[in-house]
Design a protein around this motif. Structure first.
Motif, PDB file in Angstrom:
ATOM      1  N   GLU A  84      -7.246  -3.189   2.828  1.00  0.00           N
ATOM      2  CA  GLU A  84      -6.356  -2.501   1.888  1.00  0.00           C
ATOM      3  C   GLU A  84      -6.975  -1.189   1.410  1.00  0.00           C
ATOM      4  N   ASP A 142       0.823  -1.209   0.000  1.00  0.00           N
ATOM      5  CA  ASP A 142       0.000   0.000   0.000  1.00  0.00           C
ATOM      6  C   ASP A 142       0.858   1.260   0.000  1.00  0.00           C
ATOM      7  N   ARG A 192      -6.304   6.038   4.123  1.00  0.00           N
ATOM      8  CA  ARG A 192      -5.554   6.626   5.235  1.00  0.00           C
ATOM      9  C   ARG A 192      -4.230   7.222   4.767  1.00  0.00           C
ATOM     10  N   ASN A 227      -6.570   1.310   4.065  1.00  0.00           N
ATOM     11  CA  ASN A 227      -5.171   1.750   4.151  1.00  0.00           C
ATOM     12  C   ASN A 227      -4.851   2.784   3.081  1.00  0.00           C
TER      13      ASN A 227
END
Length: 369
Positions: free
Chosen positions: A115, A89, A121, A118
């Motif tokens: 995922e 990621d 984020r 992530n």
């Protein structure tokens, strides 16, 4: 035109079609996780990669050092290749942040919730949006390179089927017949089976997905054989039902019904119709003959780089308008619990008002061995 130039020309057409869909979605890029999809847009066949495609047609392939030479050999054209050395990621994020992006599409069927969270984020300034079967919309219509591969996959499958027919006799083990068929796929030039080979005899022939077992084939059995080979990544999918010795009169009757239902379904597989028209043409006949409750599955699905295309919630076969160069199966069946079943399946190319049956194994009469 050389093979490499032909491939690159087709890849560029595929990329252009996909970038148009990215733009239609109001996005700047698409992250691809599905192996069939990144193979379709790069020709790279490795099993570990992600592909970023921008609305401008730029391609960034993220893989690792195991595949470096393979990518060089397989993937023509302008392609940025990144060898991942850390967290996936974070590696994807580095590439996204190097581009001038605002909205990014992500393949919803092939990314986990973790995922996806992530990526959000790690990229708070980007808007992410789940998309469903975007590349698949382009893949539905096959180009000439794909059609050649499909025809060869089907030819290999048919030759291999003919090779195992002498083995289908009383005392033979389903699993052994299936193993020989899978072996012949490779001997005849394929890459192996495109799915777990189905060989279902006797009462097991009523199991629509009766994968080959340790059962012995017996005299009087109907045997459903559902099979297909991969060739250059493209999948064939064919079914024939054969009789071992003299079979029950009703089983012979339902074979004739299924055969006629399939003939009607194929006749409806014309450009401008929808998948539901193909289904109705076959299903209505089976209903008229009194066996409608024993035909529970759909009439067919697309084939290509994946054995089941045009069958997911976003692109169901029934709602799909049929256009030239789509290839799909037509596979009606009747399955009588605790007695036996029949399925006949062929791969059909949409060709205007004249559907072309690509799989030409005999079926007009029940094959008796």
């Amino acid at each position: 035109m050389t093979e490499e130039n032909e491939l690159l020309t087709l890849l560029n057409k595929r990329i252009a079609s996909v970038t148009n869909l990215i733009k239609d979605a109001g996005a700047d890029a698409l992250i691809i996780f599905n192996q069939a999809n990144y193979r379709y847009l790069t020709n790279f066949t490795g099993e570990e990669a992600q592909l970023i495609v921008t609305a401008h047609g730029d391609r960034i392939l993220l893989s690792d050092s195991r595949f470096a030479d393979q990518i060089k050999a397989q993937a023509p054209g302008k392609l940025a290749v990144i060898m991942k050395r850390g967290d996936q990621d974070q590696e994807i994020t580095k590439q996204l942040q190097a581009l001038n992006l605002k909205k990014v599409l992500v393949e919803g069927e092939f990314v986990s919730a973790v995922e996806y969270a992530n990526l959000q984020r790690l990229n708070p300034d980007l808007e992410f949006s789940i998309c469903e079967e975007l590349v698949e919309r382009v893949r539905n219509v096959k180009d000439e390179l794909e059609l050649r591969a499909l025809r060869q996959a089907i030819a290999i499958s048919m030759a291999s089927f003919k090779g195992i027919l002498p083995l289908v006799k009383p005392g033979a083990i389903e699993r052994n017949v299936g193993a020989k068929l899978d072996y012949l796929f490779k001997i005849n030039g394929g890459e192996g089976p495109s799915f777990d080979t189905i060989i279902a005899s006797g009462v097991r022939s009523a199991w629509a997905h009766g994968v080959a077992s340790d059962k012995e084939i017996a005299d009087g059995d109907m045997v459903v054989i559902d099979f297909g080979a991969f060739y250059h990544g493209y999948a064939a999918d064919i079914t024939r039902t054969v009789a071992v010795g003299k079979v029950d009169r009703e089983m012979h009757q339902i074979y004739d019904i299924v055969h006629e239902a399939q003939r009607r379904g194929i006749a409806a597989a014309v450009a401008g119709n929808h998948g539901r028209d193909v289904d109705a043409a076959a299903r209505d006949y089976i209903n008229e003959q009194g066996y409608g409750q024993y035909f529970g599955h759909g009439i067919g699905h697309g084939i290509g780089l994946e054995i089941h295309e045009l069958c997911q919630p976003a692109l169901p076969f029934g709602k799909q308008e049929l256009v030239n160069n789509m290839v799909h199966t037509v596979e009606p069946g009747i399955y009588l619990p605790n007695k036996g079943g029949v399925r006949i399946e062929d791969d059909v190319l949409i060709n205007g008002q004249n559907p072309e049956v690509l799989s030409t194994l005999p079926k007009d009469e029940l094959i008796s061995l």
